[in-house]
Design a protein around this motif. Structure first.
Motif, mmCIF file in Angstrom:
data_model
loop_
_atom_site.group_PDB
_atom_site.id
_atom_site.type_symbol
_atom_site.label_atom_id
_atom_site.label_comp_id
_atom_site.label_asym_id
_atom_site.label_seq_id
_atom_site.Cartn_x
_atom_site.Cartn_y
_atom_site.Cartn_z
ATOM 1 N N THR A 257 0.854 -1.188 0.000
ATOM 2 C CA THR A 257 0.000 0.000 0.000
ATOM 3 C C THR A 257 0.888 1.235 0.000
ATOM 4 O O THR A 257 2.008 1.218 0.527
ATOM 5 C CB THR A 257 -0.907 0.018 1.244
ATOM 6 O OG1 THR A 257 -0.098 -0.023 2.419
ATOM 7 C CG2 THR A 257 -1.857 -1.173 1.236
ATOM 8 N N GLU A 258 0.362 2.298 -0.599
ATOM 9 C CA GLU A 258 1.122 3.545 -0.666
ATOM 10 C C GLU A 258 0.167 4.732 -0.583
ATOM 11 O O GLU A 258 -1.027 4.610 -0.920
ATOM 12 C CB GLU A 258 1.935 3.617 -1.954
ATOM 13 C CG GLU A 258 1.105 3.531 -3.218
ATOM 14 C CD GLU A 258 1.950 3.571 -4.475
ATOM 15 O OE1 GLU A 258 1.379 3.688 -5.567
ATOM 16 O OE2 GLU A 258 3.199 3.509 -4.357
ATOM 17 N N LEU A 259 0.689 5.864 -0.143
ATOM 18 C CA LEU A 259 -0.100 7.081 -0.017
ATOM 19 C C LEU A 259 -0.269 7.734 -1.386
ATOM 20 O O LEU A 259 0.649 7.734 -2.212
ATOM 21 C CB LEU A 259 0.580 8.058 0.946
ATOM 22 C CG LEU A 259 0.697 7.591 2.412
ATOM 23 C CD1 LEU A 259 1.489 8.622 3.224
ATOM 24 C CD2 LEU A 259 -0.685 7.375 3.023
ATOM 25 N N MET A 260 -1.469 8.307 -1.625
ATOM 26 C CA MET A 260 -1.769 8.965 -2.890
ATOM 27 C C MET A 260 -2.344 10.353 -2.613
ATOM 28 O O MET A 260 -3.059 10.559 -1.620
ATOM 29 C CB MET A 260 -2.765 8.135 -3.720
ATOM 30 C CG MET A 260 -2.260 6.750 -4.079
ATOM 31 S SD MET A 260 -3.413 5.834 -5.108
ATOM 32 C CE MET A 260 -3.362 6.835 -6.581
ATOM 33 N N LEU B 89 -5.012 12.543 -3.288
ATOM 34 C CA LEU B 89 -6.351 12.522 -3.867
ATOM 35 C C LEU B 89 -6.751 13.887 -4.403
ATOM 36 O O LEU B 89 -7.481 13.984 -5.407
ATOM 37 C CB LEU B 89 -7.364 12.060 -2.814
ATOM 38 C CG LEU B 89 -7.211 10.601 -2.351
ATOM 39 C CD1 LEU B 89 -8.268 10.275 -1.304
ATOM 40 C CD2 LEU B 89 -7.349 9.652 -3.527
ATOM 41 N N SER B 90 -6.283 14.949 -3.746
ATOM 42 C CA SER B 90 -6.659 16.293 -4.214
ATOM 43 C C SER B 90 -6.117 16.549 -5.618
ATOM 44 O O SER B 90 -6.802 17.121 -6.477
ATOM 45 C CB SER B 90 -6.137 17.349 -3.241
ATOM 46 O OG SER B 90 -4.716 17.300 -3.168
ATOM 47 N N GLY B 91 -4.888 16.114 -5.865
ATOM 48 C CA GLY B 91 -4.330 16.283 -7.201
ATOM 49 C C GLY B 91 -5.087 15.489 -8.243
ATOM 50 O O GLY B 91 -5.318 15.966 -9.365
ATOM 51 N N MET B 92 -5.488 14.233 -7.880
ATOM 52 C CA MET B 92 -6.248 13.420 -8.820
ATOM 53 C C MET B 92 -7.604 14.049 -9.119
ATOM 54 O O MET B 92 -8.073 14.042 -10.270
ATOM 55 C CB MET B 92 -6.432 12.009 -8.242
ATOM 56 C CG MET B 92 -5.137 11.223 -8.111
ATOM 57 S SD MET B 92 -5.406 9.588 -7.432
ATOM 58 C CE MET B 92 -6.450 8.872 -8.692
ATOM 59 N N VAL B 93 -8.263 14.596 -8.079
ATOM 60 C CA VAL B 93 -9.569 15.237 -8.290
ATOM 61 C C VAL B 93 -9.431 16.447 -9.205
ATOM 62 O O VAL B 93 -10.267 16.682 -10.101
ATOM 63 C CB VAL B 93 -10.187 15.632 -6.936
ATOM 64 C CG1 VAL B 93 -11.433 16.490 -7.143
ATOM 65 C CG2 VAL B 93 -10.524 14.390 -6.128
ATOM 66 N N GLN B 94 -8.378 17.244 -9.007
ATOM 67 C CA GLN B 94 -8.168 18.406 -9.859
ATOM 68 C C GLN B 94 -7.956 18.015 -11.321
ATOM 69 O O GLN B 94 -8.460 18.663 -12.250
ATOM 70 C CB GLN B 94 -6.967 19.209 -9.359
ATOM 71 C CG GLN B 94 -7.210 19.908 -8.025
ATOM 72 C CD GLN B 94 -5.983 20.624 -7.520
ATOM 73 O OE1 GLN B 94 -4.948 20.668 -8.201
ATOM 74 N NE2 GLN B 94 -6.081 21.195 -6.314
ATOM 75 N N GLN B 95 -7.222 16.887 -11.545
ATOM 76 C CA GLN B 95 -7.022 16.426 -12.918
ATOM 77 C C GLN B 95 -8.334 15.954 -13.538
ATOM 78 O O GLN B 95 -8.613 16.212 -14.723
ATOM 79 C CB GLN B 95 -6.000 15.287 -12.938
ATOM 80 C CG GLN B 95 -4.578 15.733 -12.613
ATOM 81 C CD GLN B 95 -3.613 14.567 -12.632
ATOM 82 O OE1 GLN B 95 -3.992 13.444 -12.896
ATOM 83 N NE2 GLN B 95 -2.339 14.859 -12.361
ATOM 84 N N ILE B 96 -9.168 15.284 -12.744
ATOM 85 C CA ILE B 96 -10.463 14.819 -13.259
ATOM 86 C C ILE B 96 -11.351 16.014 -13.613
ATOM 87 O O ILE B 96 -12.060 16.021 -14.630
ATOM 88 C CB ILE B 96 -11.138 13.906 -12.221
ATOM 89 C CG1 ILE B 96 -10.331 12.612 -12.063
ATOM 90 C CG2 ILE B 96 -12.563 13.583 -12.629
ATOM 91 C CD1 ILE B 96 -10.820 11.715 -10.959
ATOM 92 N N VAL B 97 -11.317 17.057 -12.741
ATOM 93 C CA VAL B 97 -12.117 18.259 -13.005
ATOM 94 C C VAL B 97 -11.671 18.925 -14.295
ATOM 95 O O VAL B 97 -12.494 19.370 -15.127
ATOM 96 C CB VAL B 97 -12.026 19.226 -11.804
ATOM 97 C CG1 VAL B 97 -12.647 20.586 -12.170
ATOM 98 C CG2 VAL B 97 -12.718 18.636 -10.595
ATOM 99 N N LEU B 98 -10.370 19.012 -14.499
ATOM 100 C CA LEU B 98 -9.864 19.624 -15.730
ATOM 101 C C LEU B 98 -10.274 18.840 -16.968
ATOM 102 O O LEU B 98 -10.535 19.415 -18.033
ATOM 103 C CB LEU B 98 -8.336 19.740 -15.656
ATOM 104 C CG LEU B 98 -7.781 20.756 -14.634
ATOM 105 C CD1 LEU B 98 -6.257 20.676 -14.585
ATOM 106 C CD2 LEU B 98 -8.228 22.179 -14.985
ATOM 107 N N LEU B 99 -10.327 17.473 -16.842
ATOM 108 C CA LEU B 99 -10.717 16.655 -17.985
ATOM 109 C C LEU B 99 -12.204 16.768 -18.282
ATOM 110 O O LEU B 99 -12.630 16.760 -19.450
ATOM 111 C CB LEU B 99 -10.343 15.188 -17.726
ATOM 112 C CG LEU B 99 -8.847 14.864 -17.739
ATOM 113 C CD1 LEU B 99 -8.626 13.430 -17.290
ATOM 114 C CD2 LEU B 99 -8.237 15.106 -19.104
#
Length: 293
Positions: free
Chosen positions: A272-275, A277-287
């Motif tokens: 397991t590793e830390l991710m 999530l805020s960065g992933m959400v921002q990328q999804i919003v931009l897409l």
């Protein structure tokens, strides 16, 4: 000449071990105790036939297969082995059976008495040590009867002292031979056990995949049944509605059981590793933002 005979004897000792390995590699063939007792018995007889005769004694490694047959394959295999040795000894030199027969019986009874303890040992080194201890026992039996024979004659002359020394050196050779052959036997048994565990693991893996596939196929009709029950429930009132609710609860329970089983059969992620999530959400919003306008 003695070295040539001993080399032939060592070869004859290892032949049945190769036969055992070959039978273990062919899974459809069973190496029964009597079969291995007969193979080891033939090895003992051949060792006796190619023995080196000195001071009226037969110098060979016939007791090495005897010890292996008793300890690894049981009393029946050992009895067959010692029977073949006695018959061969009677054929070769029946006049000396009065002295050699009790010695052979002692060499058979020694491993037989310790076999129960031998089967309880889990360590390979301890089992090999027990085999080597039995080789010492066979040499002690030879010395006992030699000393009894000398005592009956009244004294130990120079030749008999030299004979005792030769028996001791021969005991060292037999000690090393039984050690090497028992190591080979232990490695063969370990390989056979590993093969059995691998085969069992493959069966479990196949059954797990089959059960997971069946569970997945069962969940599909349950989903259809659940959907139709929900449609029927919306148009019912009173007691019938409660019956449908009970049926839906049982269907949900069956789905949870199947889902838990499928989750168990899936490969587990060990790391397991830390991710972020805020960065992933921002990328999804931009897409997705251009599609929303």
């Amino acid at each position: 000449m003695l070295v040539d005979k001993l080399l032939v004897n060592i070869f004859l000792v290892f032949v049945p071990l190769l036969v055992y390995s070959a039978l273990s590699d062919h899974r459809h063939r069973k190496h029964t105790p009597l079969l291995m007792g007969g193979v080891l018995g033939v090895s003992s007889v051949l060792c006796l036939m190619f023995s080196y005769i000195w001071y009226g004694l037969y110098w060979d490694l016939r007791y090495v297969p005897l010890i292996l047959s008793v300890l690894y394959f049981g009393p029946k295999a050992g009895l067959l082995n010692i029977t073949l040795i006695v018959m061969a000894r009677m054929y070769i030199d029946p006049e000396s059976m009065v002295v050699s027969f009790p010695s052979m019986m002692l060499c058979y009874l020694g491993p037989l008495l310790v076999r129960k303890k031998f089967m309880q040992l889990n360590s390979m080194l301890l089992r090999v040590g027990m085999n080597m201890l039995m080789s010492i026992w066979t040499n002690i039996a030879m010395l006992i009867f030699l000393l009894i024979h000398s005592w009956a004659n009244g004294r130990l002359d120079k030749d008999e002292v030299e004979l005792i020394r030769a028996i001791l050196w021969f005991g060292v050779i037999q000690f090393l031979s039984i050690g090497a052959s028992s190591f080979w036997m232990e490695f063969s048994l370990e390989r056979e056990e590993m093969r059995r565990k691998i085969k069992y693991a493959e069966h479990l893996n196949t059954l797990g995949e089959l059960a997971a596939s069946m569970a997945h196929e069962v969940r599909n009709p349950l989903t259809v049944v659940k959907g139709f029950l929900q449609m029927v429930q919306s148009g019912l009132e009173g007691k019938n509605r409660r019956y449908i609710a009970l049926a839906l609860a049982e269907v949900d329970r069956a789905e949870r059981i199947i889902s838990d089983y499928l989750n168990l059969s899936r490969p587990q992620i060990g790391n397991t590793e830390l991710m972020d999530l805020s960065g992933m959400v921002q990328q999804i919003v931009l897409l997705l933002k251009p599609m929303a306008t």
